[in-house]
Design a protein around this motif. Structure first.
Motif, PDB file in Angstrom:
ATOM      1  N   ASN A 210      52.727  37.086  45.899  1.00  0.00           N
ATOM      2  CA  ASN A 210      52.927  35.945  45.886  1.00  0.00           C
ATOM      3  C   ASN A 210      53.750  35.471  46.010  1.00  0.00           C
ATOM      4  OD1 ASN A 210      50.768  36.842  43.054  1.00  0.00           O
ATOM      5  ND2 ASN A 210      53.167  37.538  42.596  1.00  0.00           N
ATOM      6  N   GLU A 271      40.482  27.353  46.449  1.00  0.00           N
ATOM      7  CA  GLU A 271      40.762  28.176  45.819  1.00  0.00           C
ATOM      8  C   GLU A 271      42.785  28.494  46.442  1.00  0.00           C
ATOM      9  OE1 GLU A 271      38.516  31.877  44.697  1.00  0.00           O
ATOM     10  OE2 GLU A 271      36.820  30.424  43.698  1.00  0.00           O
ATOM     11  N   LYS A 274      44.885  25.688  45.796  1.00  0.00           N
ATOM     12  CA  LYS A 274      45.220  25.238  44.251  1.00  0.00           C
ATOM     13  C   LYS A 274      46.550  26.279  43.817  1.00  0.00           C
ATOM     14  CE  LYS A 274      40.919  23.181  42.944  1.00  0.00           C
ATOM     15  NZ  LYS A 274      39.915  23.745  42.060  1.00  0.00           N
ATOM     16  N   ARG A 275      46.311  27.393  44.600  1.00  0.00           N
ATOM     17  CA  ARG A 275      47.559  28.527  43.774  1.00  0.00           C
ATOM     18  C   ARG A 275      49.130  27.626  44.591  1.00  0.00           C
ATOM     19  NH1 ARG A 275      46.838  34.449  45.076  1.00  0.00           N
ATOM     20  NH2 ARG A 275      48.411  34.345  44.103  1.00  0.00           N
ATOM     21  N   ALA A 278      50.311  25.112  42.248  1.00  0.00           N
ATOM     22  CA  ALA A 278      50.665  24.797  41.549  1.00  0.00           C
ATOM     23  C   ALA A 278      51.849  26.013  41.495  1.00  0.00           C
ATOM     24  CB  ALA A 278      49.405  26.341  40.780  1.00  0.00           C
ATOM     25  N   ALA A 279      51.969  27.137  42.321  1.00  0.00           N
ATOM     26  CA  ALA A 279      53.380  27.118  42.383  1.00  0.00           C
ATOM     27  C   ALA A 279      54.606  26.340  42.743  1.00  0.00           C
ATOM     28  CB  ALA A 279      52.991  28.539  43.352  1.00  0.00           C
TER      29      ALA A 279
END
Length: 288
Positions: A210, A271, A274-275, A278-279
Motif C-alpha cells: 500500500n 484510479e 486517486k489512491r 487519498a493516502a
C-alpha cells in the motif's frame, strides 16, 4: 542465466542511452551501471496498482524493453542478463536489506550481483554491482573494505557480521536504509527469490503493498517520490516538494523518474492518482 539476443541487447542499450556495444571492460561496466540507474527507476508502483510483474530473467528484460522498470528482482535480474550477454562474468547472491530500526540479515529479499574482472596485472577483481536498491550506488563498488564517496551519498564496504566470508554495503546515514548484507555463495537461478517476490508483490503484509514509492539516482542527485511528496537530495541538501495536482504528479513521474506509465490506461492512471492522493490526504491529517 538468460542470454539476450542481439536485438534485445541493442534495444536495452538504447533504452538506457548507450550508443553501442563495447568489450566487457571495467570502464564500460561503469558506463552501463550509471546509465541503468539514471534511466531505470526503482519503484513499487506496479505492486501498489495491483499489477505486479514476474521476475524471471527474460520477463524482466522484456519489462525494460517495453518502457518499464521495477524493483530489485526486476532491475538486477535484467541487468545481470545484459552483463552476461555482453560477456561479463556476473554472479548472483542472496542478500538482505536492513531497514531503519531492524537488525542486519540475509533473507533473500534482495538479489545481489558481483562481477569478476581481470585488471591490468591480470589479477582477478570483484566488483559489487547493484542497480536494484532504492537510492542505489551510482557506480559499481570494488569488493574491498573501505569508504566510497558517490556524491551526494557515501557508501562503506565492510565484512558482514551475519555470515562468514560475506560482505556488507553500509549506506549513507542520510539515505533510506541502513545497509545490505550479501552471502558469498553464488546462486544459479531465481527459484529461492520467487516466494519472496510473491510476498512483496501480493501479500497485504508487504511493506510495498500500500505504498507508492519510486526512486532514482543521477550523478549528483538522488530523487524519491513517496505518494505526493517529491524529495530531491543534492549538493545543497534536501528539498521537499508537495505534488497535489494530477498533471504535475504525472509530469514529474515521466520527466524526473522516466516513468510515463506506458502500460496504464487513462482510467487506470486516474484510479492510481486517486489512491495516491487519498493516502496523502490521510497522511496530512495525521501530521497537520
Amino acid at each position: 542465466m538468460y542470454t539476450m539476443t542481439k536485438e534485445e541487447i541493442k534495444a536495452y542499450l538504447n533504452r538506457i542511452g548507450i550508443p553501442e556495444v563495447q568489450p566487457p571492460t571495467l570502464s564500460y561496466l561503469v558506463e552501463l551501471h550509471k546509465a541503468n540507474v539514471k534511466h531505470l527507476s526503482w519503484q513499487t508502483l506496479d505492486i501498489f496498482a495491483r499489477k505486479p510483474a514476474a521476475i524471471g530473467f527474460q520477463e524482466s528484460v522484456q519489462l525494460i524493453l517495453h518502457g518499464r522498470s521495477g524493483y530489485c528482482f526486476h532491475l538486477n535480474g535484467a541487468f545481470s542478463a545484459l552483463l552476461h550477454s555482453l560477456g561479463y562474468k556476473v554472479s548472483l547472491h542472496h542478500a538482505g536489506v536492513q531497514p531503519l530500526g531492524a537488525e542486519p540479515r540475509i533473507n533473500s529479499f534482495h538479489l545481489g550481483l558481483t562481477v569478476n574482472l581481470l585488471n591490468e596485472q591480470q589479477e582477478d577483481e570483484v566488483w559489487i554491482v547493484d542497480v536494484g536498491l532504492g537510492d542505489m550506488p551510482y557506480e559499481p563498488l570494488p569488493l574491498l573494505m573501505g569508504t566510497y564517496e558517490q556524491t551526494p551519498l557515501r557508501y562503506k564496504v565492510m565484512e558482514s557480521e551475519v555470515i562468514t566470508n560475506g560482505w556488507r554495503l553500509e549506506h549513507d546515514p542520510l539515505a533510506s536504509f541502513v545497509g545490505v548484507d550479501f552471502a558469498p555463495t553464488v546462486v544459479q537461478d531465481l527459484e529461492e527469490f520467487r516466494p519472496k517476490h510473491h510476498f512483496y508483490s501480493r501479500s497485504v503484509e508487504s511493506p510495498w503493498f500500500n505504498l507508492f514509492l519510486i526512486r532514482q539516482r543521477q550523478a549528483l542527485e538522488a530523487n524519491e517520490l513517496r505518494g505526493c511528496i517529491w524529495k530531491k537530495r543534492g549538493l545543497n541538501g534536501l528539498e521537499k516538494i508537495e505534488l497535489d495536482k494530477k498533471s504535475q504528479w504525472l509530469e514529474v513521474l515521466a520527466d524526473v523518474f522516466g516513468e510515463p506509465l506506458v502500460n496504464y490506461s487513462h482510467q487506470e492512471r486516474d484510479e492510481l492518482w486517486k489512491r495516491v492522493l487519498a493516502a496523502h490526504m490521510e497522511w496530512k491529517k495525521i501530521f497537520d
